[in-house]
Design a protein around this motif. Structure first.
Motif, PDB file in Angstrom:
ATOM      1  N   ASN A  36       3.783 -55.427  25.449  1.00 40.67           N
ATOM      2  CA  ASN A  36       4.692 -55.039  26.528  1.00 40.67           C
ATOM      3  C   ASN A  36       6.119 -54.740  26.059  1.00 40.67           C
ATOM      4  O   ASN A  36       7.047 -54.732  26.870  1.00 40.67           O
ATOM      5  CB  ASN A  36       4.714 -56.100  27.632  1.00 40.67           C
ATOM      6  N   ALA A  37       6.284 -54.488  24.768  1.00 37.48           N
ATOM      7  CA  ALA A  37       7.587 -54.051  24.276  1.00 37.48           C
ATOM      8  C   ALA A  37       7.912 -52.664  24.814  1.00 37.48           C
ATOM      9  O   ALA A  37       7.030 -51.895  25.192  1.00 37.48           O
ATOM     10  CB  ALA A  37       7.591 -54.022  22.756  1.00 37.48           C
ATOM     11  N   ILE A  38       9.192 -52.346  24.844  1.00 42.54           N
ATOM     12  CA  ILE A  38       9.658 -51.005  25.157  1.00 42.54           C
ATOM     13  C   ILE A  38       9.885 -50.307  23.821  1.00 42.54           C
ATOM     14  O   ILE A  38      10.643 -50.793  22.985  1.00 42.54           O
ATOM     15  CB  ILE A  38      10.964 -51.049  25.964  1.00 42.54           C
ATOM     16  N   THR A  39       9.202 -49.194  23.602  1.00 40.56           N
ATOM     17  CA  THR A  39       9.225 -48.569  22.289  1.00 40.56           C
ATOM     18  C   THR A  39       9.797 -47.158  22.355  1.00 40.56           C
ATOM     19  O   THR A  39       9.349 -46.341  23.160  1.00 40.56           O
ATOM     20  CB  THR A  39       7.815 -48.513  21.681  1.00 40.56           C
ATOM     21  N   LEU A  40      10.780 -46.884  21.497  1.00 42.45           N
ATOM     22  CA  LEU A  40      11.357 -45.552  21.368  1.00 42.45           C
ATOM     23  C   LEU A  40      10.607 -44.775  20.291  1.00 42.45           C
ATOM     24  O   LEU A  40      10.204 -45.330  19.275  1.00 42.45           O
ATOM     25  CB  LEU A  40      12.825 -45.624  20.949  1.00 42.45           C
ATOM     26  N   VAL A  41      10.437 -43.471  20.513  1.00 43.99           N
ATOM     27  CA  VAL A  41       9.941 -42.589  19.470  1.00 43.99           C
ATOM     28  C   VAL A  41      10.637 -41.245  19.636  1.00 43.99           C
ATOM     29  O   VAL A  41      10.745 -40.715  20.738  1.00 43.99           O
ATOM     30  CB  VAL A  41       8.395 -42.433  19.521  1.00 43.99           C
ATOM     31  N   GLY A  42      11.166 -40.718  18.545  1.00 43.38           N
ATOM     32  CA  GLY A  42      11.884 -39.456  18.603  1.00 43.38           C
ATOM     33  C   GLY A  42      10.996 -38.267  18.282  1.00 43.38           C
ATOM     34  O   GLY A  42       9.997 -38.383  17.570  1.00 43.38           O
ATOM     35  N   PHE A  43      11.383 -37.112  18.828  1.00 44.29           N
ATOM     36  CA  PHE A  43      10.705 -35.859  18.489  1.00 44.29           C
ATOM     37  C   PHE A  43      11.787 -34.826  18.198  1.00 44.29           C
ATOM     38  O   PHE A  43      12.428 -34.302  19.110  1.00 44.29           O
ATOM     39  CB  PHE A  43       9.795 -35.388  19.612  1.00 44.29           C
ATOM     40  N   ALA A  44      12.025 -34.568  16.921  1.00 43.74           N
ATOM     41  CA  ALA A  44      13.109 -33.695  16.500  1.00 43.74           C
ATOM     42  C   ALA A  44      12.579 -32.285  16.266  1.00 43.74           C
ATOM     43  O   ALA A  44      11.954 -32.010  15.244  1.00 43.74           O
ATOM     44  CB  ALA A  44      13.757 -34.232  15.225  1.00 43.74           C
ATOM     45  N   SER A  45      12.814 -31.418  17.236  1.00 43.54           N
ATOM     46  CA  SER A  45      12.357 -30.038  17.118  1.00 43.54           C
ATOM     47  C   SER A  45      13.237 -29.125  17.950  1.00 43.54           C
ATOM     48  O   SER A  45      13.603 -29.459  19.083  1.00 43.54           O
ATOM     49  CB  SER A  45      10.904 -29.910  17.579  1.00 43.54           C
ATOM     50  N   ASP A  46      13.583 -27.979  17.400  1.00 42.31           N
ATOM     51  CA  ASP A  46      14.280 -26.907  18.106  1.00 42.31           C
ATOM     52  C   ASP A  46      13.343 -25.767  18.464  1.00 42.31           C
ATOM     53  O   ASP A  46      13.735 -24.823  19.146  1.00 42.31           O
ATOM     54  CB  ASP A  46      15.374 -26.305  17.212  1.00 42.31           C
ATOM     55  N   GLY A 114       4.516 -51.571  26.510  1.00 45.49           N
ATOM     56  CA  GLY A 114       4.464 -51.481  27.960  1.00 45.49           C
ATOM     57  C   GLY A 114       4.956 -50.141  28.455  1.00 45.49           C
ATOM     58  O   GLY A 114       4.385 -49.543  29.374  1.00 45.49           O
ATOM     59  N   THR A 115       6.034 -49.645  27.853  1.00 46.04           N
ATOM     60  CA  THR A 115       6.605 -48.349  28.201  1.00 46.04           C
ATOM     61  C   THR A 115       7.087 -47.684  26.924  1.00 46.04           C
ATOM     62  O   THR A 115       7.724 -48.309  26.090  1.00 46.04           O
ATOM     63  CB  THR A 115       7.796 -48.503  29.175  1.00 46.04           C
ATOM     64  N   VAL A 116       6.767 -46.399  26.781  1.00 43.27           N
ATOM     65  CA  VAL A 116       7.231 -45.614  25.645  1.00 43.27           C
ATOM     66  C   VAL A 116       8.321 -44.663  26.126  1.00 43.27           C
ATOM     67  O   VAL A 116       8.160 -43.997  27.153  1.00 43.27           O
ATOM     68  CB  VAL A 116       6.079 -44.824  24.999  1.00 43.27           C
ATOM     69  N   VAL A 117       9.416 -44.616  25.392  1.00 39.13           N
ATOM     70  CA  VAL A 117      10.527 -43.712  25.696  1.00 39.13           C
ATOM     71  C   VAL A 117      10.616 -42.698  24.566  1.00 39.13           C
ATOM     72  O   VAL A 117      10.901 -43.061  23.419  1.00 39.13           O
ATOM     73  CB  VAL A 117      11.865 -44.472  25.834  1.00 39.13           C
ATOM     74  N   THR A 118      10.350 -41.430  24.874  1.00 34.64           N
ATOM     75  CA  THR A 118      10.447 -40.392  23.859  1.00 34.64           C
ATOM     76  C   THR A 118      11.820 -39.735  23.933  1.00 34.64           C
ATOM     77  O   THR A 118      12.333 -39.453  25.017  1.00 34.64           O
ATOM     78  CB  THR A 118       9.351 -39.321  24.010  1.00 34.64           C
ATOM     79  N   LEU A 119      12.395 -39.495  22.770  1.00 39.83           N
ATOM     80  CA  LEU A 119      13.711 -38.895  22.662  1.00 39.83           C
ATOM     81  C   LEU A 119      13.546 -37.493  22.087  1.00 39.83           C
ATOM     82  O   LEU A 119      13.141 -37.333  20.936  1.00 39.83           O
ATOM     83  CB  LEU A 119      14.602 -39.739  21.738  1.00 39.83           C
ATOM     84  N   LEU A 276       5.900 -47.413  35.548  1.00 35.46           N
ATOM     85  CA  LEU A 276       6.478 -46.512  34.555  1.00 35.46           C
ATOM     86  C   LEU A 276       5.961 -46.838  33.161  1.00 35.46           C
ATOM     87  O   LEU A 276       6.267 -47.885  32.598  1.00 35.46           O
ATOM     88  CB  LEU A 276       7.997 -46.614  34.601  1.00 35.46           C
ATOM     89  N   ARG A 277       5.183 -45.927  32.596  1.00 38.96           N
ATOM     90  CA  ARG A 277       4.624 -46.120  31.261  1.00 38.96           C
ATOM     91  C   ARG A 277       5.194 -45.141  30.247  1.00 38.96           C
ATOM     92  O   ARG A 277       5.094 -45.375  29.035  1.00 38.96           O
ATOM     93  CB  ARG A 277       3.092 -45.963  31.296  1.00 38.96           C
ATOM     94  N   LEU A 278       5.792 -44.046  30.732  1.00 34.16           N
ATOM     95  CA  LEU A 278       6.294 -43.025  29.822  1.00 34.16           C
ATOM     96  C   LEU A 278       7.582 -42.435  30.382  1.00 34.16           C
ATOM     97  O   LEU A 278       7.645 -42.082  31.557  1.00 34.16           O
ATOM     98  CB  LEU A 278       5.247 -41.919  29.641  1.00 34.16           C
ATOM     99  N   VAL A 279       8.594 -42.368  29.519  1.00 30.06           N
ATOM    100  CA  VAL A 279       9.873 -41.749  29.870  1.00 30.06           C
ATOM    101  C   VAL A 279      10.224 -40.751  28.782  1.00 30.06           C
ATOM    102  O   VAL A 279      10.145 -41.067  27.591  1.00 30.06           O
ATOM    103  CB  VAL A 279      11.006 -42.795  29.979  1.00 30.06           C
TER     104      VAL A 279
END
Length: 312
Positions: A36-46, A114-119, A276-279
């Motif tokens: 149930n951690a809140i996890t960030l993952v980035g997506f670096a693309s132009d 618990g929730t993934v936050v994509t940047l 909320l599972r995905l942001v």
């Protein structure tokens, strides 16, 4: 390619009473992440933005958001983790990058996040992240509502993925479970065919003009209503929904936009649903930002969402 951001910021002294994001966040690839951690993952693309003829620069968005988050104070014991940034800046590699993001989001959710936050990255991020949600056990047979805070529908039809196609791609892939609400639509910035497509797909939308007549509480109620019949909620925040003076550092700045208190209220309402599972937080373009203003807004929204998410 996956890159790790080395978190740093203002360090007062040791102890939970001085906790900040950079002192508490866990490296998801270096140590176990609790359930149930809140996890960030980035997506670096132009690439998606470039294909959509926008101004490029969103590839550096994930780093700018993390830098703005780093020194924000933590007042709870929620576990926050960082699963690094997936970097694909070559045009021919976009689809491969999107597949890697999908697989990463699915793995994070299946491993207990618990929730993934994509940047992001451009809004092409949302096709990949949503597919990852569907691939995970959370998306197995569940009804998923998508709430997009955005000046644009992003329902373009194209032979290749762009920052303008993600929700049409989702509609085509899951036509029998496409529950899509867009809040903040700018009528002059969406062609007639996009409105027709939205109507054909049964999309619920509210324009920036209509939102201007609502209180923050009334705007929040729109989110609560949109999420009411779904099992899971995917919240997508395109920073170009905000006025240009609030969010100048985006691929397509808004002439009118939706006021920050309303946007924040809608984000908090999504978190309060418990679904909320995905942001996604997308379209930050640091090249055009002013004093890090847009990055700071993005960071504050992420911080507030993660703070009010119900504890398991």
């Amino acid at each position: 390619m996956t890159e790790y951001f080395h978190w740093h910021g203002r360090d007062d002294r040791p102890g939970d009473e001085h906790a900040r994001w950079f002192t508490t966040i866990i490296d998801a690839e270096a140590e176990p992440v609790p359930p149930n951690a809140i996890t960030l993952v980035g997506f670096a693309s132009d690439t998606g933005v470039a294909r959509n003829h926008g101004r490029v620069g969103a590839a550096t968005g994930p780093t700018a958001i993390r830098e703005a988050l780093a020194s924000l104070a933590i007042h709870d014991d929620r576990v926050r983790a960082d699963a690094h940034t997936i970097t694909y800046t070559n045009t021919s590699d976009l689809e491969a990058g999107q597949q890697q993001l999908s697989d990463t989001v699915a793995a994070l959710l299946d491993n207990g996040s618990g929730t993934v936050v994509t940047l992001g990255g451009g809004h092409e991020t949302s096709w990949a992240s949503h597919r990852g949600l569907r691939q995970s056990h959370h998306g197995d047979g569940k009804s998923i509502a998508i709430i997009n805070l955005d000046a644009h529908f992003d329902l373009r039809t194209s032979d290749i993925a762009t920052s303008g196609t993600p929700f049409k791609q989702i509609a085509d892939a899951w036509p029998h479970d496409f529950h899509y609400t867009v809040l903040g639509i700018s009528e002059p910035n969406n062609t007639r065919i996009l409105f027709q497509t939205a109507d054909q797909l049964g999309v619920t939308y509210v324009t920036d003009d209509a939102l201007a007549d609502l209180t923050a509480a009334e705007a929040a109620e729109l989110v609560t209503k949109a999420a009411a019949t779904a099992d899971i909620l995917h919240l997508s925040i395109d920073l170009d929904v905000l006025p240009a003076h609030v969010a100048p550092g985006v691929s397509a700045p808004a002439t009118l936009g939706v006021a920050l208190p309303q946007v924040r209220a809608m984000c908090l309402a999504a978190a309060h649903t418990g679904k909320l599972r995905l942001v996604d937080v997308v379209e930050l373009n640091p090249t055009y930002d002013v004093d890090g203003r847009t990055a700071k807004v993005a960071a504050r929204l992420i911080h507030d969402i993660t703070t009010v998410l119900p504890h398991p």
